[in-house]
Write a protein that holds these residues in place. Structure first.
Motif, short mmCIF file in Angstrom:
data_model
loop_
_atom_site.label_atom_id
_atom_site.label_comp_id
_atom_site.label_asym_id
_atom_site.label_seq_id
_atom_site.Cartn_x
_atom_site.Cartn_y
_atom_site.Cartn_z
N TYR A 123 0.84 -1.19 0.00
CA TYR A 123 0.00 0.00 0.00
C TYR A 123 0.88 1.25 0.00
CZ TYR A 123 -3.83 -3.10 1.56
OH TYR A 123 -4.76 -4.10 1.66
N GLY A 124 0.56 2.20 -0.85
CA GLY A 124 1.24 3.49 -0.83
C GLY A 124 2.65 3.48 -1.38
N ASN A 125 3.10 2.38 -2.00
CA ASN A 125 4.49 2.34 -2.46
C ASN A 125 4.72 3.36 -3.57
OD1 ASN A 125 4.92 0.88 -5.31
ND2 ASN A 125 3.12 0.02 -4.32
N TYR A 126 5.97 3.79 -3.71
CA TYR A 126 6.28 4.89 -4.63
C TYR A 126 6.12 4.51 -6.09
CZ TYR A 126 10.72 2.59 -5.69
OH TYR A 126 11.68 1.68 -6.11
N ARG A 127 6.08 3.20 -6.40
CA ARG A 127 6.00 2.79 -7.80
C ARG A 127 4.60 2.97 -8.38
NH1 ARG A 127 10.45 0.09 -9.62
NH2 ARG A 127 11.94 -0.65 -8.06
N ASN A 128 3.57 2.58 -7.62
CA ASN A 128 2.22 2.70 -8.18
C ASN A 128 1.18 3.27 -7.20
OD1 ASN A 128 1.51 0.53 -6.45
ND2 ASN A 128 1.96 -0.97 -8.03
N ARG A 129 1.63 3.62 -5.98
CA ARG A 129 0.75 4.22 -4.96
C ARG A 129 -0.55 3.44 -4.79
NH1 ARG A 129 4.50 7.06 -2.28
NH2 ARG A 129 5.45 8.66 -3.58
N MET A 130 -0.42 2.14 -4.57
CA MET A 130 -1.61 1.34 -4.30
C MET A 130 -2.40 1.95 -3.16
SD MET A 130 -1.93 -2.69 -3.16
CE MET A 130 -1.14 -3.33 -4.64
N GLY A 131 -3.72 2.02 -3.31
CA GLY A 131 -4.55 2.68 -2.32
C GLY A 131 -4.61 1.97 -0.98
N PHE A 132 -4.70 2.75 0.09
CA PHE A 132 -4.85 2.22 1.44
C PHE A 132 -6.33 1.95 1.75
CE2 PHE A 132 -0.86 4.51 1.72
CZ PHE A 132 -0.10 3.80 2.63
N PRO A 133 -6.67 0.79 2.29
CA PRO A 133 -8.06 0.55 2.72
C PRO A 133 -8.47 1.53 3.81
CG PRO A 133 -6.85 -1.51 2.58
CD PRO A 133 -5.83 -0.42 2.44
N ASP A 134 -9.75 1.79 3.88
CA ASP A 134 -10.30 2.71 4.87
C ASP A 134 -10.34 2.04 6.24
OD1 ASP A 134 -11.68 4.61 6.30
OD2 ASP A 134 -13.32 4.79 4.85
N LEU A 135 -9.74 2.69 7.23
CA LEU A 135 -9.68 2.14 8.59
C LEU A 135 -10.76 2.72 9.51
CD1 LEU A 135 -5.83 2.00 9.24
CD2 LEU A 135 -7.37 0.12 8.66
N THR A 136 -11.72 3.44 8.94
CA THR A 136 -12.83 3.92 9.75
C THR A 136 -13.55 2.72 10.39
OG1 THR A 136 -13.11 5.80 8.26
CG2 THR A 136 -14.95 5.29 9.73
N ASN A 137 -13.85 2.85 11.66
CA ASN A 137 -14.50 1.78 12.44
C ASN A 137 -13.57 0.60 12.72
OD1 ASN A 137 -16.97 3.22 12.49
ND2 ASN A 137 -17.48 2.41 10.46
N LEU A 175 7.83 0.49 4.63
CA LEU A 175 6.68 -0.39 4.71
C LEU A 175 5.44 0.36 5.19
CD1 LEU A 175 8.25 -3.54 6.45
CD2 LEU A 175 8.14 -3.01 4.00
N PRO A 176 4.27 0.01 4.66
CA PRO A 176 3.02 0.53 5.22
C PRO A 176 2.68 -0.24 6.48
CG PRO A 176 2.55 -0.93 3.38
CD PRO A 176 4.05 -0.86 3.50
N LEU A 177 2.52 0.46 7.59
CA LEU A 177 2.32 -0.17 8.88
C LEU A 177 0.94 0.19 9.43
CD1 LEU A 177 5.79 0.66 10.45
CD2 LEU A 177 5.16 -1.38 9.14
N LEU A 178 0.30 -0.77 10.08
CA LEU A 178 -0.96 -0.52 10.74
C LEU A 178 -0.72 -0.39 12.24
CD1 LEU A 178 -4.44 -1.75 10.10
CD2 LEU A 178 -3.53 -2.19 12.38
N PRO A 193 7.19 9.96 8.83
CA PRO A 193 7.55 9.12 7.68
C PRO A 193 8.67 9.74 6.85
CG PRO A 193 5.17 9.35 7.88
CD PRO A 193 5.77 10.34 8.81
N PRO A 194 9.37 8.93 6.06
CA PRO A 194 10.42 9.46 5.19
C PRO A 194 9.85 10.27 4.05
CG PRO A 194 10.07 7.13 4.76
CD PRO A 194 9.25 7.47 5.96
N GLU A 195 10.66 11.11 3.43
CA GLU A 195 10.22 11.91 2.29
C GLU A 195 9.74 11.00 1.17
OE1 GLU A 195 13.01 14.75 0.91
OE2 GLU A 195 13.34 15.66 2.88
N GLY A 196 8.74 11.47 0.44
CA GLY A 196 8.19 10.69 -0.66
C GLY A 196 6.98 9.87 -0.27
N TYR A 197 6.58 9.99 1.01
CA TYR A 197 5.41 9.26 1.51
C TYR A 197 4.53 10.23 2.29
CZ TYR A 197 7.88 5.10 0.05
OH TYR A 197 8.52 4.16 -0.72
#
Length: 260
Positions: A123-137, A175-178, A193-197
């Motif tokens: 999720y969120g990687n710099y190559r294709n910015r895969m979308g993050f699932p919604d964590l509401t609730n 890494l995308p962390l929960l 987070p590091p630059e680029g994210y």
């Protein structure tokens, strides 16, 4: 930009299967023998290993393990207990393409300096910015009816927790962390987070604005150079080649065409 949002899956593992039982036995054996490497594929074989979608919470007992080998797995998640693997130095889930995120607790592995992860699947990687699932609730549930705060370790119900995403450097990868948080105070303790994210913890979802991905960055650079009249001509390219200083944008374009 890839805005496809994956659905959060819970109860991903059949815990009554032969594969799961053998994996749990293997974890116990590695812990008892104080082994320094954890490689379930070698122990289970490909057929059983392919039926493993998470790791047992008992990995918390692997205090001596320095290297974890999960190459080519079908894993969909890692439990927070990985944070108790205090000797972990190398983490390799490469080509585990269903592993899109990791628990924040992996940052507790202070000896973890090296990793190998398929970044395009994150999720969120710099190559294709895969979308993050919604964590509401707070949709992510681990085994059991409660969860510990990722920062202060307070025990909470899932109704009490605040789940957020944050991208941080772990080993040699971002890494995308929960994170499961019990309070605003604990949220404020999250690192930057590091630059680029995305520079703050967030809930994800389709409305989240991410930075441009690798292809979009290339297009923006080319548009900017075109606007400034800096697109290299054939003659200037030859001059740059002779001087050993070819135009970086042209090189990026050639690389992208080659990859496709």
């Amino acid at each position: 930009m890839n805005q496809k949002i994956q659905r959060i899956e819970n109860d991903v593992q059949d815990r009554n299967s032969a594969a799961w039982k053998k994996l749990c036995e293997y974890v116990d054996k590695v812990a008892q023998e104080e082994r320094e490497e954890f490689s379930p594929l070698e122990e289970l074989g490909q057929e059983l290993f392919s039926q493993i979608y998470t790791l047992p919470e008992s990995i918390s007992k692997l205090k001596k393990v320095k290297k974890v080998w999960l190459y080519g797995s079908n894993l969909k998640r890692i439990p927070p207990e990985i944070g108790q693997m205090e000797s972990l130095e190398y983490f390799d889930p490469y080509t585990s393409y269903s592993l899109h995120w990791f628990p924040y607790e992996i940052t507790r592995c202070k000896n973890l300096k090296d990793s190998r992860v398929s970044t395009r699947a994150l999720y969120g990687n710099y190559r294709n910015r895969m979308g993050f699932p919604d964590l509401t609730n707070n949709p992510v549930h681990y085994s059991g009816e409660s969860v510990h705060c990722s920062i202060c370790d307070k025990l909470m119900s899932y109704e009490e927790t605040n789940q957020v995403w944050i991208s941080l450097t772990v080993g040699t990868d971002v890494l995308p962390l929960l994170a499961n948080l019990c309070s605003t105070k604990c949220k404020d303790r999250l690192p930057k987070p590091p630059e680029g994210y995305i520079q703050f913890p967030h809930k994800g979802g389709s409305a989240l604005k991410q930075l441009p991905d690798e292809d979009e960055m290339l297009e923006l650079e080319m548009m900017q150079q075109d606007k400034e009249g800096d697109i290299p001509t054939e003659s200037t390219t030859e001059d740059n080649k002779a001087s050993g200083n070819e135009a970086p944008v042209l090189l990026k374009l050639i690389r992208k065409l080659w990859e496709k």
